[in-house]
Design a protein around this motif. Structure first.
Motif, PDB file in Angstrom:
ATOM      1  N   PRO A 291      -3.690  -3.582 -12.975  1.00 20.30           N
ATOM      2  CA  PRO A 291      -3.117  -2.233 -13.048  1.00 20.30           C
ATOM      3  C   PRO A 291      -4.144  -1.143 -12.732  1.00 20.30           C
ATOM      4  CG  PRO A 291      -3.589  -3.026 -15.245  1.00 20.30           C
ATOM      5  CD  PRO A 291      -3.916  -4.170 -14.314  1.00 20.30           C
ATOM      6  N   ILE A 292      -4.681  -1.198 -11.505  1.00 20.92           N
ATOM      7  CA  ILE A 292      -5.749  -0.271 -11.112  1.00 20.92           C
ATOM      8  C   ILE A 292      -5.270   0.597  -9.951  1.00 20.92           C
ATOM      9  CG2 ILE A 292      -8.137  -0.072 -10.318  1.00 20.92           C
ATOM     10  CD1 ILE A 292      -8.627  -2.894 -11.387  1.00 20.92           C
ATOM     11  N   ARG A 293      -5.509   1.879 -10.048  1.00 24.00           N
ATOM     12  CA  ARG A 293      -5.200   2.856  -8.998  1.00 24.00           C
ATOM     13  C   ARG A 293      -6.533   3.277  -8.393  1.00 24.00           C
ATOM     14  NH1 ARG A 293      -0.737   6.191  -8.129  1.00 24.00           N
ATOM     15  NH2 ARG A 293      -1.186   8.269  -7.266  1.00 24.00           N
ATOM     16  N   VAL A 294      -6.665   3.227  -7.050  1.00 26.54           N
ATOM     17  CA  VAL A 294      -7.972   3.380  -6.409  1.00 26.54           C
ATOM     18  C   VAL A 294      -7.930   4.430  -5.306  1.00 26.54           C
ATOM     19  CG1 VAL A 294      -9.884   2.176  -5.283  1.00 26.54           C
ATOM     20  CG2 VAL A 294      -8.338   0.906  -6.794  1.00 26.54           C
ATOM     21  N   TRP A 295      -8.879   5.371  -5.356  1.00 31.33           N
ATOM     22  CA  TRP A 295      -9.110   6.323  -4.259  1.00 31.33           C
ATOM     23  C   TRP A 295     -10.489   6.028  -3.685  1.00 31.33           C
ATOM     24  CZ3 TRP A 295     -12.511   9.800  -2.295  1.00 31.33           C
ATOM     25  CH2 TRP A 295     -12.035  10.719  -1.352  1.00 31.33           C
ATOM     26  N   MET A 296     -10.587   5.885  -2.340  1.00 30.82           N
ATOM     27  CA  MET A 296     -11.854   5.540  -1.694  1.00 30.82           C
ATOM     28  C   MET A 296     -12.073   6.393  -0.446  1.00 30.82           C
ATOM     29  SD  MET A 296     -11.803   1.379  -1.572  1.00 30.82           S
ATOM     30  CE  MET A 296     -10.648   1.470  -0.218  1.00 30.82           C
ATOM     31  N   GLU A 297     -13.353   6.587  -0.101  1.00 31.22           N
ATOM     32  CA  GLU A 297     -13.726   7.288   1.136  1.00 31.22           C
ATOM     33  C   GLU A 297     -14.902   6.575   1.764  1.00 31.22           C
ATOM     34  OE1 GLU A 297     -16.582   9.831   3.338  1.00 31.22           O
ATOM     35  OE2 GLU A 297     -16.866   8.917   1.363  1.00 31.22           O
ATOM     36  N   VAL A 326      -7.168  -5.363   1.834  1.00 28.89           N
ATOM     37  CA  VAL A 326      -6.744  -6.295   0.789  1.00 28.89           C
ATOM     38  C   VAL A 326      -5.988  -5.575  -0.328  1.00 28.89           C
ATOM     39  CG1 VAL A 326      -8.560  -7.961   1.318  1.00 28.89           C
ATOM     40  CG2 VAL A 326      -8.984  -6.212  -0.428  1.00 28.89           C
ATOM     41  N   LEU A 327      -6.334  -4.333  -0.599  1.00 30.52           N
ATOM     42  CA  LEU A 327      -5.572  -3.572  -1.603  1.00 30.52           C
ATOM     43  C   LEU A 327      -4.135  -3.368  -1.132  1.00 30.52           C
ATOM     44  CD1 LEU A 327      -8.256  -0.913  -2.635  1.00 30.52           C
ATOM     45  CD2 LEU A 327      -7.380  -2.758  -4.084  1.00 30.52           C
ATOM     46  N   ALA A 328      -3.981  -3.042   0.154  1.00 33.77           N
ATOM     47  CA  ALA A 328      -2.633  -2.868   0.702  1.00 33.77           C
ATOM     48  C   ALA A 328      -1.852  -4.180   0.650  1.00 33.77           C
ATOM     49  CB  ALA A 328      -2.717  -2.353   2.131  1.00 33.77           C
ATOM     50  N   ALA A 329      -2.491  -5.273   1.032  1.00 36.86           N
ATOM     51  CA  ALA A 329      -1.805  -6.563   1.084  1.00 36.86           C
ATOM     52  C   ALA A 329      -1.307  -7.000  -0.292  1.00 36.86           C
ATOM     53  CB  ALA A 329      -2.736  -7.629   1.662  1.00 36.86           C
ATOM     54  N   LYS A 330      -2.051  -6.617  -1.333  1.00 35.22           N
ATOM     55  CA  LYS A 330      -1.662  -7.003  -2.690  1.00 35.22           C
ATOM     56  C   LYS A 330      -0.731  -5.985  -3.349  1.00 35.22           C
ATOM     57  CE  LYS A 330      -3.116 -10.129  -4.726  1.00 35.22           C
ATOM     58  NZ  LYS A 330      -2.745 -11.549  -4.899  1.00 35.22           N
ATOM     59  N   GLY A 331      -0.479  -4.847  -2.682  1.00 32.71           N
ATOM     60  CA  GLY A 331       0.457  -3.877  -3.225  1.00 32.71           C
ATOM     61  C   GLY A 331      -0.131  -2.907  -4.225  1.00 32.71           C
ATOM     62  N   TYR A 332      -1.436  -2.688  -4.181  1.00 31.93           N
ATOM     63  CA  TYR A 332      -2.065  -1.722  -5.081  1.00 31.93           C
ATOM     64  C   TYR A 332      -1.696  -0.290  -4.690  1.00 31.93           C
ATOM     65  CZ  TYR A 332      -5.182  -5.036  -7.456  1.00 31.93           C
ATOM     66  OH  TYR A 332      -5.693  -6.044  -8.230  1.00 31.93           O
ATOM     67  N   HIS A 333      -1.674   0.601  -5.672  1.00 33.42           N
ATOM     68  CA  HIS A 333      -1.636   2.027  -5.385  1.00 33.42           C
ATOM     69  C   HIS A 333      -3.059   2.439  -5.003  1.00 33.42           C
ATOM     70  CE1 HIS A 333       2.426   3.057  -6.464  1.00 33.42           C
ATOM     71  NE2 HIS A 333       2.317   2.392  -7.592  1.00 33.42           N
ATOM     72  N   TYR A 334      -3.241   2.836  -3.747  1.00 36.27           N
ATOM     73  CA  TYR A 334      -4.574   3.229  -3.305  1.00 36.27           C
ATOM     74  C   TYR A 334      -4.440   4.295  -2.228  1.00 36.27           C
ATOM     75  CZ  TYR A 334      -4.337   1.079   1.298  1.00 36.27           C
ATOM     76  OH  TYR A 334      -3.998   0.799   2.592  1.00 36.27           O
ATOM     77  N   GLN A 335      -5.509   5.065  -2.062  1.00 36.49           N
ATOM     78  CA  GLN A 335      -5.626   6.003  -0.946  1.00 36.49           C
ATOM     79  C   GLN A 335      -7.018   5.834  -0.363  1.00 36.49           C
ATOM     80  OE1 GLN A 335      -5.566  10.617  -1.077  1.00 36.49           O
ATOM     81  NE2 GLN A 335      -3.383  10.062  -0.906  1.00 36.49           N
ATOM     82  N   PHE A 336      -7.074   5.629   0.954  1.00 38.38           N
ATOM     83  CA  PHE A 336      -8.344   5.397   1.650  1.00 38.38           C
ATOM     84  C   PHE A 336      -8.535   6.478   2.706  1.00 38.38           C
ATOM     85  CE2 PHE A 336     -10.354   3.026   5.368  1.00 38.38           C
ATOM     86  CZ  PHE A 336     -11.649   3.270   4.948  1.00 38.38           C
ATOM     87  N   VAL A 337      -9.684   7.146   2.655  1.00 36.42           N
ATOM     88  CA  VAL A 337     -10.005   8.233   3.575  1.00 36.42           C
ATOM     89  C   VAL A 337     -11.181   7.822   4.444  1.00 36.42           C
ATOM     90  CG1 VAL A 337     -10.842  10.605   3.754  1.00 36.42           C
ATOM     91  CG2 VAL A 337      -9.127  10.009   2.021  1.00 36.42           C
ATOM     92  N   PHE A 338     -10.977   7.821   5.752  1.00 36.75           N
ATOM     93  CA  PHE A 338     -12.050   7.616   6.728  1.00 36.75           C
ATOM     94  C   PHE A 338     -12.429   9.004   7.236  1.00 36.75           C
ATOM     95  CE2 PHE A 338     -14.086   6.945  10.703  1.00 36.75           C
ATOM     96  CZ  PHE A 338     -14.590   5.653  10.724  1.00 36.75           C
ATOM     97  N   ALA A 339     -13.674   9.422   6.989  1.00 39.85           N
ATOM     98  CA  ALA A 339     -14.110  10.780   7.325  1.00 39.85           C
ATOM     99  C   ALA A 339     -14.944  10.777   8.608  1.00 39.85           C
ATOM    100  CB  ALA A 339     -14.920  11.382   6.178  1.00 39.85           C
ATOM    101  N   ARG A 340     -14.478  11.522   9.595  1.00 40.15           N
ATOM    102  CA  ARG A 340     -15.270  11.711  10.814  1.00 40.15           C
ATOM    103  C   ARG A 340     -16.434  12.664  10.524  1.00 40.15           C
ATOM    104  NH1 ARG A 340     -12.759   9.904  15.473  1.00 40.15           N
ATOM    105  NH2 ARG A 340     -10.478   9.611  15.430  1.00 40.15           N
ATOM    106  N   ASN A 341     -17.527  12.480  11.292  1.00 41.86           N
ATOM    107  CA  ASN A 341     -18.712  13.333  11.180  1.00 41.86           C
ATOM    108  C   ASN A 341     -19.205  13.374   9.733  1.00 41.86           C
ATOM    109  OD1 ASN A 341     -20.752  15.084  12.077  1.00 41.86           O
ATOM    110  ND2 ASN A 341     -19.541  16.889  11.535  1.00 41.86           N
ATOM    111  N   LEU A 361      -5.479  10.778  -8.151  1.00 37.93           N
ATOM    112  CA  LEU A 361      -5.914   9.734  -9.078  1.00 37.93           C
ATOM    113  C   LEU A 361      -5.121   9.766 -10.379  1.00 37.93           C
ATOM    114  CD1 LEU A 361      -8.177   7.528  -9.275  1.00 37.93           C
ATOM    115  CD2 LEU A 361      -9.473   9.206 -10.612  1.00 37.93           C
ATOM    116  N   TRP A 362      -4.787  10.974 -10.851  1.00 42.14           N
ATOM    117  CA  TRP A 362      -4.136  11.116 -12.147  1.00 42.14           C
ATOM    118  C   TRP A 362      -2.617  11.193 -12.053  1.00 42.14           C
ATOM    119  CZ3 TRP A 362      -6.272  10.256 -16.749  1.00 42.14           C
ATOM    120  CH2 TRP A 362      -7.665  10.180 -16.801  1.00 42.14           C
ATOM    121  N   LYS A 363      -2.055  10.957 -10.879  1.00 42.21           N
ATOM    122  CA  LYS A 363      -0.604  10.939 -10.749  1.00 42.21           C
ATOM    123  C   LYS A 363      -0.009   9.882 -11.680  1.00 42.21           C
ATOM    124  CE  LYS A 363       0.526  14.013  -7.619  1.00 42.21           C
ATOM    125  NZ  LYS A 363       1.438  15.124  -7.910  1.00 42.21           N
ATOM    126  N   GLY A 364       1.097  10.247 -12.307  1.00 41.09           N
ATOM    127  CA  GLY A 364       1.797   9.294 -13.155  1.00 41.09           C
ATOM    128  C   GLY A 364       1.270   9.195 -14.565  1.00 41.09           C
TER     129      GLY A 364
END
Length: 375
Positions: A291-297, A326-341, A361-364
């Protein structure tokens, strides 16, 4: 472009000073294209915008990174109080202290390039600063959610919380920003704390840090894992994920910049021989969903091969891309940000994204009724 190159050069210089082998062995990281075959499919956002707070998935931002208004101090916004105290290695049963000798690093094992041999790490004392942010809206004695941050104190976190709490975009929460015990990478105290694949650091926080926070500042911290978050950058980001992975009974929310989901654990462990690389290589794919919610950059100029190891497990961009997959494949709530420059734990990107990342992160979150204290 000149500013970016200067920042990368300064970063390499600092790392080379800590590890003399890096000056000869670590090339300038290439600029990675987020649309590279094999990378996760991501939505490209208009320059200057960040992902919305009500959706999951993969996003591309940049190339410019202006601070979000909530990352800046704003007149008329109630400001929380920041308390600080010092912890010493002599007071810890879990982390009594180690350090790697100055000017030394390690060498890959001649039989296994994925194992680093470090002979110059030894017991050593440390002190660390812990900063405790208590928002102006906190009612003394009430139970509050909280976030634990690595590599503290982190004033950017406190400023963002001032603004977000005032706007009612996140709950009224305590922030505990914990300094590391010193050094970096294998053989150091910081790496022992942040890169160890176990619940050791979570136990340190739970049994040695949080009780002091409650005793000294009149706050009550929730025991509900839904109301507990972790955050950090680089190895601090891996520590944040490790805390939740090994102790989902304690933490359900993770925020990580340039997560060090690579092979940096030391000493070697037969259970997780590839360190945090194991998360996307084996652990997340082969484990029940937690039961982990993950935000990554991650930044397009993030680290690649930062030391003498050449084991194909030291690319921060690939590690983050794999984590998202792998987070997507397992159905986790996650948001991934790829930052240019953006470089490793890019300050501009953090100023741009942290407020909305915290809101996502604190939704819900809904505070659960607190059980009565035992009589």
């Amino acid at each position: 472009m000149g500013t970016t190159r200067l920042r990368i050069g300064m970063l390499i210089g600092l790392l080379a000073a800590a590890d003399p082998t890096m000056a000869q062995t670590r090339p300038t990281p290439p600029t990675r294209d987020p649309h590279t075959p094999g990378y996760v499919t991501a939505k490209e956002l208009a320059d200057g915008t960040v992902p919305p707070t009500d959706v999951d998935g993969n996003f591309i931002i940049g190339p410019t990174h202006q601070p979000a208004p909530e990352s800046l101090e704003r007149e008329g916004v109630p400001r929380g109080t920041v308390h600080t105290f010092t912890m010493r290695s002599t007071d810890s049963k879990i982390f009594p202290g180690i350090a790697r000798d100055s000017g030394t690093f390690g060498t890959p094992s001649p039989t296994d390039p994925a194992t680093l041999i470090v002979t110059t790490s030894r017991p050593a004392p440390y002190t660390r600063t812990v900063a405790v942010y208590v928002p102006a809206q906190y009612a003394p004695g009430t139970v509050a959610p909280f976030i634990v941050g690595a590599d503290g104190p982190d004033q950017s976190l406190f400023t963002a919380l001032d603004n977000l709490i005032a706007q009612k975009r996140v709950p009224v929460m305590i922030a505990i920003s914990i300094g590391n015990g010193g050094g970096d990478a294998q053989g150091s105290e910081r790496a022992w704390e942040y890169d160890t694949m176990s619940d050791r650091y979570a136990r340190f926080v739970e049994t040695e840090v949080l009780p002091l926070v409650e005793q000294q500042y009149g706050v009550k911290l929730t025991r509900d894992p839904e109301g507990r978050a972790t955050m950090g950058g680089s190895s601090g980001g891996s520590a944040a994920f490790i805390m939740a992975w090994y102790r989902p009974d304690l933490y359900h929310r993770v925020l990580a910049y340039s997560i060090t989901a690579i092979n940096q654990q030391w000493p070697h462990s037969d259970e997780t021989p590839h360190g945090a690389w194991e998360f996307h290589e084996r652990l997340i794919p082969n484990s029940p969903v937690k039961p982990i919610r993950v935000w990554m950059e991650v930044g397009d100029k993030d680290f690649l091969n930062p030391n003498v190891m050449r084991d194909d497990m030291h690319d921060w961009v690939i590690a983050s891309e794999n984590m998202a997959r792998v987070l997507a494949a397992k159905g986790y709530h996650y948001q991934f940000v790829f930052a240019r420059n953006a470089v490793h734990v890019d300050r501009g990107v953090k100023q741009q994204t942290l407020p909305q990342a915290l809101e996502w992160l604190w939704k819900g979150y809904r505070a659960r009724p607190r059980a009565p204290d035992p009589q």
